[in-house]
Structure formats: structure tokens, C-alpha cells
Scaffold this motif. Structure first.
Motif, short mmCIF file in Angstrom:
data_model
loop_
_atom_site.label_atom_id
_atom_site.label_comp_id
_atom_site.label_asym_id
_atom_site.label_seq_id
_atom_site.Cartn_x
_atom_site.Cartn_y
_atom_site.Cartn_z
N ALA A 1 1.00 -1.18 -0.01
CA ALA A 1 0.02 -0.02 -0.03
C ALA A 1 0.95 1.23 0.03
O ALA A 1 0.39 2.00 -0.64
CB ALA A 1 -0.88 -0.10 1.20
N LEU A 2 1.84 1.48 0.90
CA LEU A 2 2.83 2.47 0.83
C LEU A 2 3.38 2.57 -0.39
O LEU A 2 4.02 3.62 -0.64
CB LEU A 2 3.63 2.25 2.13
N ALA B 1 3.08 6.08 -3.89
CA ALA B 1 4.06 6.84 -4.59
C ALA B 1 3.33 7.36 -5.70
O ALA B 1 4.03 8.51 -6.16
CB ALA B 1 5.29 6.26 -5.00
N ALA B 2 2.46 6.89 -6.49
CA ALA B 2 1.68 7.46 -7.57
C ALA B 2 0.99 8.63 -6.98
O ALA B 2 0.67 9.50 -8.26
CB ALA B 2 0.69 6.54 -7.89
N ALA C 1 5.12 10.00 -1.51
CA ALA C 1 6.17 9.05 -1.83
C ALA C 1 7.46 9.05 -0.97
O ALA C 1 8.05 8.22 -0.52
CB ALA C 1 6.85 9.09 -3.23
N GLY C 2 7.87 10.26 -0.66
CA GLY C 2 8.97 10.76 0.35
C GLY C 2 8.49 10.21 1.55
O GLY C 2 9.47 9.77 2.26
N ALA C 3 7.33 10.10 2.01
CA ALA C 3 6.90 9.96 3.54
C ALA C 3 6.70 8.30 3.50
O ALA C 3 6.79 8.04 4.58
CB ALA C 3 5.76 10.71 4.01
N ALA C 4 6.81 7.85 2.56
CA ALA C 4 6.45 6.32 2.77
C ALA C 4 7.45 5.44 3.60
O ALA C 4 7.03 4.69 4.26
CB ALA C 4 6.20 5.67 1.33
N PRO C 5 8.78 5.74 3.08
CA PRO C 5 9.50 4.86 4.05
C PRO C 5 9.46 5.15 5.63
O PRO C 5 9.67 4.27 6.47
CB PRO C 5 11.11 5.36 3.55
N GLY C 6 9.14 6.32 6.04
CA GLY C 6 9.18 6.74 7.36
C GLY C 6 7.73 6.00 8.11
O GLY C 6 7.89 5.47 9.07
N PRO D 1 3.89 19.34 -10.56
CA PRO D 1 2.31 18.72 -10.68
C PRO D 1 2.57 17.24 -11.08
O PRO D 1 2.11 16.99 -12.10
CB PRO D 1 1.84 19.54 -11.81
N ALA D 2 3.19 16.29 -9.97
CA ALA D 2 3.38 15.02 -10.50
C ALA D 2 2.07 13.83 -10.01
O ALA D 2 2.13 12.91 -10.02
CB ALA D 2 4.64 14.46 -9.97
N GLY D 3 1.16 14.60 -9.14
CA GLY D 3 0.16 13.77 -8.69
C GLY D 3 -1.02 13.40 -9.75
O GLY D 3 -0.95 13.72 -10.82
#
Length: 243
Positions: free
Chosen positions: A93-94, A98-99, A105-110, A209-211
């Protein structure tokens, strides 16, 4: 001060403040561990692009997610197979998040580490309250540090850049409709600069605008159209328009 140095100072202040407050002020070693780990995982081990205030806004929205992950890790740790199954589901899920853009996406590892820590033995679901309190304190201190400690200047948003490029294209088009139907050197340079300013490599990562949302997609389409328009009018024919 460089961005990495600012981030290191903020992370250190938030982590140490939460750890020592819980350990020596409240005499809660479990809360102290989670306060330290939450601050380090969401700042030192994550890469949320943007200024400190932009990262703080992201952390505010992610706080309920952090609670859910700590709770899930605490109760799924009862068996190894359940902890592993949870790791597979939450990890997928995490990774899929990233999409949604560079900030999620940057917060996913934490966030993934906030699930992993409660899965380590011993299995003590009775300490869930202390775990949640510690994680909340660590993230709250990190939000305050990101907001008020060593603030950075705000970069220009992609919307501002696209609006400026549209204005430049409109001025150049109006100039081409007046005799002698040619762009001046200043207008040509402005059109080229407007087109270049919309390239993703020229825009800060947090502003791209990558989302997948409607607003991000609209900005991306509009900016591409403005870039093509600016490139087209930057080098018009040098011959006067026939009468």
C-alpha cells in the motif's frame, strides 16, 4: 545554511526533546522510544520535498496514518505470520502511494518504519497508549521544528510559473499582431525563458504537478501547452506578414 543542515538540526532538536521529556520528565521509557523513533523516521529516514512549512503540513495530514500503523503493528505482532502478512500488505500500500506525488512517496519509508517498530518483541499490547503518545509527541515536535526552526524562503509555485508563462505568451502574440509583425529581442528572450521555466528539471521537486489529481493533471497539461506556445512564438518568421 544548506537544506540538509537545516533538516539535521530540526530532526535532532525534535528527537532529543521528545526522548528526554518522556524519559526523564514523564518517566515513560516506551513513550520516549517512540517519540525518538517517530521524529527520526519521518525526518531523517524520509525524504519529503519542499520547505519546512510544506513538510509540516504533510506531517499534520499523516498523523492519523501514523496512529493506524503503530496500532496495527502492535496487535499484528502477536504472531510472526500475522506480522509478516501485515508487512506485505502495508508495504504494498505504501509503495503504491508513490503514485500520489513526490510528498506521499517521500513519506512512505518513514511510515513503513512506524509499522515495523511495534512488530519487534516483546508483544505488549498494553503499552499501546504509551506508544501512541510517544509517536504523537515526536511528530508534533517535528512539526513545530519544521515550522519555526530555521525557516526557508518559499519557492515559486508551479501555478505561478504557468500563469507567468501564459501572460508572456499573450504579450508576445499581441506584439506579433502589430506592425512590423515581429518580436523584439526582449520579447523573444522572455518567451524562451518562460518556456524553459516550465521544464520539470527547472522546478523544485515539491512544486512539480506529479500527482494523479485533477488539479495536478490540469496544471501539467496547461504548462505543456504554454511551453509549446512559448517555443512557437520565440522564433517566428522574420519576414513581415503580407497585407
Amino acid at each position: 545554511m544548506a537544506g540538509a543542515a537545516r533538516q539535521a538540526v530540526r530532526t535532532t532538536v525534535a528527537a532529543c526533546a521528545g526522548f528526554y521529556l518522556c524519559l526523564y520528565g514523564l518517566h515513560e521509557p516506551v513513550a520516549a522510544t517512540y517519540a525518538l523513533f517517530a521524529a527520526v523516521s519521518m525526518a531523517g529516514l524520509s525524504h519529503i520535498p519542499g520547505t519546512g512549512r510544506q513538510r509540516a503540513a504533510v506531517l499534520v495530514r499523516l498523523l492519523p496514518v501514523a496512529w493506524a500503523l503503530v496500532t496495527a503493528g502492535t496487535f499484528l505482532a502477536v504472531r510472526t505470520w500475522s506480522a509478516v502478512a501485515g508487512m506485505l500488505l502495508i508495504g504494498f500500500a505504501l509503495a503504491f502511494v508513490a503514485a500520489a506525488g513526490p510528498r506521499p512517496a517521500g513519506a512512505a519509508p518513514g511510515l513503513q518504519l512506524l509499522y515495523i517498530l511495534p512488530c519487534f518483541p516483546p508483544y505488549v499490547p498494553g503499552t499501546l497508549g504509551a506508544r501512541l503518545a510517544g509517536a504523537t509527541l515526536g511528530i508534533a515536535l517535528l512539526i513545530l521544528a519544521e515550522t519555526f526552526l530555521l525557516p526557508e524562503a518559499r519557492s515559486r509555485t508551479y501555478r505561478e510559473l504557468a500563469a507567468e508563462a501564459a501572460g508572456t505568451a499573450a504579450r508576445c502574440a499581441a506584439e506579433l499582431h502589430r506592425a512590423p509583425f515581429l518580436l523584439s529581442d526582449a520579447s523573444t528572450a522572455a518567451a524562451r525563458a518562460a518556456g524553459e521555466s516550465l521544464r520539470p528539471s527547472r522546478v523544485p521537486e515539491a512544486e512539480r504537478p506529479a500527482g494523479p489529481g485533477i488539479r495536478e493533471r490540469a496544471l501539467a497539461h496547461a504548462s505543456r501547452a504554454r511551453s509549446v506556445r512559448a517555443a512557437g512564438i520565440a522564433a517566428p518568421s522574420r519576414s513581415p506578414r503580407p497585407a
